[in-house]
Design a protein around this motif. Sequence first.
Motif, PDB file in Angstrom:
ATOM      1  N   LYS B 133       0.815  -1.221   0.000  1.00 41.44           N
ATOM      2  CA  LYS B 133       0.000   0.000   0.000  1.00 41.44           C
ATOM      3  C   LYS B 133       0.848   1.270   0.000  1.00 41.44           C
ATOM      4  O   LYS B 133       0.458   2.287  -0.546  1.00 41.44           O
ATOM      5  N   VAL B 134       2.010   1.212   0.658  1.00 40.58           N
ATOM      6  CA  VAL B 134       2.853   2.400   0.724  1.00 40.58           C
ATOM      7  C   VAL B 134       4.010   2.332  -0.260  1.00 40.58           C
ATOM      8  O   VAL B 134       4.963   3.105  -0.185  1.00 40.58           O
ATOM      9  N   GLY B 135       3.924   1.375  -1.188  1.00 39.85           N
ATOM     10  CA  GLY B 135       4.921   1.327  -2.249  1.00 39.85           C
ATOM     11  C   GLY B 135       6.291   0.831  -1.828  1.00 39.85           C
ATOM     12  O   GLY B 135       7.304   1.251  -2.375  1.00 39.85           O
ATOM     13  N   LEU B 136       6.324  -0.066  -0.838  1.00 40.42           N
ATOM     14  CA  LEU B 136       7.612  -0.646  -0.441  1.00 40.42           C
ATOM     15  C   LEU B 136       7.697  -2.084  -0.926  1.00 40.42           C
ATOM     16  O   LEU B 136       6.706  -2.810  -0.911  1.00 40.42           O
ATOM     17  N   SER B 137       8.888  -2.472  -1.342  1.00 41.02           N
ATOM     18  CA  SER B 137       9.093  -3.841  -1.795  1.00 41.02           C
ATOM     19  C   SER B 137       9.051  -4.796  -0.605  1.00 41.02           C
ATOM     20  O   SER B 137       9.515  -4.468   0.491  1.00 41.02           O
ATOM     21  N   SER B 138       8.506  -6.000  -0.799  1.00 44.29           N
ATOM     22  CA  SER B 138       8.411  -6.941   0.322  1.00 44.29           C
ATOM     23  C   SER B 138       9.795  -7.475   0.704  1.00 44.29           C
ATOM     24  O   SER B 138       9.948  -8.127   1.735  1.00 44.29           O
ATOM     25  N   GLU B 139      10.800  -7.165  -0.105  1.00 44.75           N
ATOM     26  CA  GLU B 139      12.171  -7.535   0.279  1.00 44.75           C
ATOM     27  C   GLU B 139      12.611  -6.818   1.557  1.00 44.75           C
ATOM     28  O   GLU B 139      13.532  -7.248   2.230  1.00 44.75           O
ATOM     29  N   LEU B 140      11.954  -5.708   1.836  1.00 46.58           N
ATOM     30  CA  LEU B 140      12.392  -4.898   2.977  1.00 46.58           C
ATOM     31  C   LEU B 140      11.747  -5.319   4.292  1.00 46.58           C
ATOM     32  O   LEU B 140      12.066  -4.784   5.344  1.00 46.58           O
ATOM     33  N   GLN B 154      10.008   6.540   6.515  1.00 47.17           N
ATOM     34  CA  GLN B 154       8.805   7.350   6.619  1.00 47.17           C
ATOM     35  C   GLN B 154       7.615   6.611   5.994  1.00 47.17           C
ATOM     36  O   GLN B 154       6.503   6.690   6.488  1.00 47.17           O
ATOM     37  N   ARG B 155       7.857   5.863   4.907  1.00 42.48           N
ATOM     38  CA  ARG B 155       6.778   5.049   4.335  1.00 42.48           C
ATOM     39  C   ARG B 155       6.298   4.013   5.341  1.00 42.48           C
ATOM     40  O   ARG B 155       5.099   3.717   5.431  1.00 42.48           O
ATOM     41  N   ILE B 156       7.242   3.446   6.095  1.00 44.31           N
ATOM     42  CA  ILE B 156       6.867   2.456   7.110  1.00 44.31           C
ATOM     43  C   ILE B 156       6.004   3.113   8.184  1.00 44.31           C
ATOM     44  O   ILE B 156       4.996   2.549   8.616  1.00 44.31           O
ATOM     45  N   ALA B 157       6.411   4.332   8.585  1.00 45.65           N
ATOM     46  CA  ALA B 157       5.611   5.048   9.582  1.00 45.65           C
ATOM     47  C   ALA B 157       4.203   5.319   9.043  1.00 45.65           C
ATOM     48  O   ALA B 157       3.217   5.230   9.775  1.00 45.65           O
ATOM     49  N   VAL B 158       4.114   5.616   7.741  1.00 48.25           N
ATOM     50  CA  VAL B 158       2.801   5.838   7.129  1.00 48.25           C
ATOM     51  C   VAL B 158       2.006   4.537   7.113  1.00 48.25           C
ATOM     52  O   VAL B 158       0.822   4.504   7.454  1.00 48.25           O
ATOM     53  N   ALA B 159       2.674   3.427   6.760  1.00 51.62           N
ATOM     54  CA  ALA B 159       1.994   2.126   6.735  1.00 51.62           C
ATOM     55  C   ALA B 159       1.410   1.816   8.098  1.00 51.62           C
ATOM     56  O   ALA B 159       0.271   1.356   8.225  1.00 51.62           O
ATOM     57  N   ARG B 160       2.187   2.103   9.137  1.00 54.23           N
ATOM     58  CA  ARG B 160       1.695   1.845  10.490  1.00 54.23           C
ATOM     59  C   ARG B 160       0.540   2.793  10.825  1.00 54.23           C
ATOM     60  O   ARG B 160      -0.437   2.400  11.452  1.00 54.23           O
ATOM     61  N   GLY B 161       0.657   4.022  10.365  1.00 53.80           N
ATOM     62  CA  GLY B 161      -0.395   4.998  10.624  1.00 53.80           C
ATOM     63  C   GLY B 161      -1.739   4.609  10.030  1.00 53.80           C
ATOM     64  O   GLY B 161      -2.783   4.876  10.606  1.00 53.80           O
ATOM     65  N   ILE B 162      -1.720   3.963   8.864  1.00 52.96           N
ATOM     66  CA  ILE B 162      -2.993   3.616   8.226  1.00 52.96           C
ATOM     67  C   ILE B 162      -3.437   2.193   8.539  1.00 52.96           C
ATOM     68  O   ILE B 162      -4.530   1.776   8.141  1.00 52.96           O
ATOM     69  N   SER B 163      -2.610   1.420   9.281  1.00 49.72           N
ATOM     70  CA  SER B 163      -2.863  -0.013   9.425  1.00 49.72           C
ATOM     71  C   SER B 163      -4.231  -0.318  10.032  1.00 49.72           C
ATOM     72  O   SER B 163      -4.827  -1.339   9.737  1.00 49.72           O
ATOM     73  N   LEU B 164      -4.742   0.571  10.883  1.00 53.18           N
ATOM     74  CA  LEU B 164      -6.036   0.298  11.522  1.00 53.18           C
ATOM     75  C   LEU B 164      -7.189   0.966  10.778  1.00 53.18           C
ATOM     76  O   LEU B 164      -8.300   1.011  11.271  1.00 53.18           O
ATOM     77  N   GLU B 165      -6.895   1.478   9.595  1.00 55.74           N
ATOM     78  CA  GLU B 165      -7.882   2.227   8.831  1.00 55.74           C
ATOM     79  C   GLU B 165      -8.533   3.304   9.691  1.00 55.74           C
ATOM     80  O   GLU B 165      -9.750   3.288   9.920  1.00 55.74           O
ATOM     81  N   PRO B 166      -7.712   4.245  10.174  1.00 52.10           N
ATOM     82  CA  PRO B 166      -8.247   5.262  11.086  1.00 52.10           C
ATOM     83  C   PRO B 166      -9.121   6.262  10.340  1.00 52.10           C
ATOM     84  O   PRO B 166      -9.087   6.316   9.114  1.00 52.10           O
TER      85      PRO B 166
END
Lengths: 335, 257
Positions: B133-140, B154-166
């Motif tokens: 969803k945040v455009g990161l490769s699953s290799e990471l 920062q993409r990871i922080a965004v992924a975590r931010g949206i993970s609960l569909e706030p």
Amino acid sequence: MIENNTPATCENNLLVVENLSVIIRNSREKLIRNLHFSISQGEIFGLVGESGSGKSLTATVILGMISKSLEVTSGSVKLGQSEITSLSERELRNIRGKEIAYLSQNYQSFFTPFIKVGQQFIEIIRCHTDISRKEAKKVAIHWLNKVHLPAERVFNSFPDELSGGQLQRASIASAIMFQPRLIIADEPTTALDVLTGERILDLLSELKEELNCSILLISHDLKHIINRTQTVGVMYGGQIVEIGKTSAVLSNPIHPYTNLLLQSRLRLNKHIQHELPTMLGEPGSMAEEGCPFSKRCPSVMKSCSNIVPMSSLGSHHSAACHLMNAEREERYVTR
Amino acid sequence: MLHVNSISKTYHSKAALSDISLTVQPGESIGVIGESGSGKSTLGKIILGLEKPEQGDVHFRGSNLHTLKGQALKASRRHLQIVFQDPAGSLNPKLLVWKSVVEPLENFPDVIPSFLKEVRHDRKKMAEVLFQKVGLSSELLERYPHQLSGGQKQRIAVARGISLEPDLLVCDEPTSSLDVSVQAQVLNLLKKLQRDLNLSLLFISHDIAAVQFMCERIVVLKEGLAVDSFLTEDLFSESRHPYTRLLVEMSMEQEYK
């Protein structure tokens, strides 16, 4: 001043960097490759690029302060008649702070926290000149006034009693006290507010006129480069990929990196963009051979893995890109 | 959805915020801009329930955020997520990044975000979907934060931010520490996610250009006061507050020809 073949002795040039290369001693990794630029008297020269492009390292080499783990493998850095790379530490100390002043992003650590600002000024002054403390105080007050600070109060303050903008002004005062010929300003406004930052740059421009010195402005903020510099060098992967009169580079960027950097920047716009153009990959990713940007370049071609020489486009603009020689009509398309 | 009603807050008897009101509708993006010391981060903290206002109140999804306790507070937090300025500081350095991303989902086992319906039983698969969803490769997935670049973190922080569909995502200077090209990528991503997930966004920044790009409405804070509030398209209007006009002027580039 831009072309490769300009003689280094050109009278108007204050600083001439020629063919400079720097590597890490242990890994032999190249950090700066064949850097070539000159700064003329009285101009603001901008170096722009993203993290890891070698901008700050270039400043360190000019100051003769590179870390022991690095090595200058070739090239020269000339300030006037002195060759910086071959000076002894003692000779360098005379140049640093006196001939070349350095302003960093991190103004917080410019002053020692437990000594009053004034005492630190006196110490710096007496390092370089042979005058009494009383005389030194006069000098300090004079320069604190010059940067539009309440001089007496700042003189008697501890660093933490001053705001960020005031500290940066005080560090500018101490940098210009010996009327340097070159001021290196490495991201001088990054840690400051927009308005404070603009005022700091106004002050630098004003002092530049007064002292008739040159400024090397290192920044990743294209707005400052556009608004403030006369000449600009665009760095990527330790190389200058494009250099020239700021207006020429901006109105007709040749290198895809310059072009994408300009397009992807945020700017206030009457027409709001729906999406910012972006470039692929991460700022740190660079090709070992040939053009360092070739891994991310949307218009990469076979020849990009070969060394790309600088070619000039008019007398004030040159770039290191095969696109210049290839059919110019077939300019790349941005994704 | 979010109603901030004339809140005030003082630190060391100095007003950090005075009488601030603000409303965020579902799916709306609001920008808060100001210099350091303007109170913009304090406002963010109060909206997140991390600080209490001295006067006024904050209503989020119909209840007063600062009187909620226990389960009710936890339930509202699910809908209230944040992305900080410093991606390095907001991720646990000793945790593989995919574990950081699914942590909120472990804290809320009953929440089933729409985009994770099929994989809710499998933590690793959820992380994969979120990475995508945040455009990161699953290799990471199997990396630690220090092995990633600032933009990736920062993409990871965004992924975590949206993970609960706030319902509301607060972004406090999310791109100020990033390079120009990466900043563009992250802002594009936030904008796309905001649209796709119909998120409300509270975007706090000192960069008026970033706010203009991201938001439909802008509030300008100066020394704890909301001096101006307007639709983004009216940014250049003659009727703007002098302070807003000054900020605009300082943020403009010269024409080059």
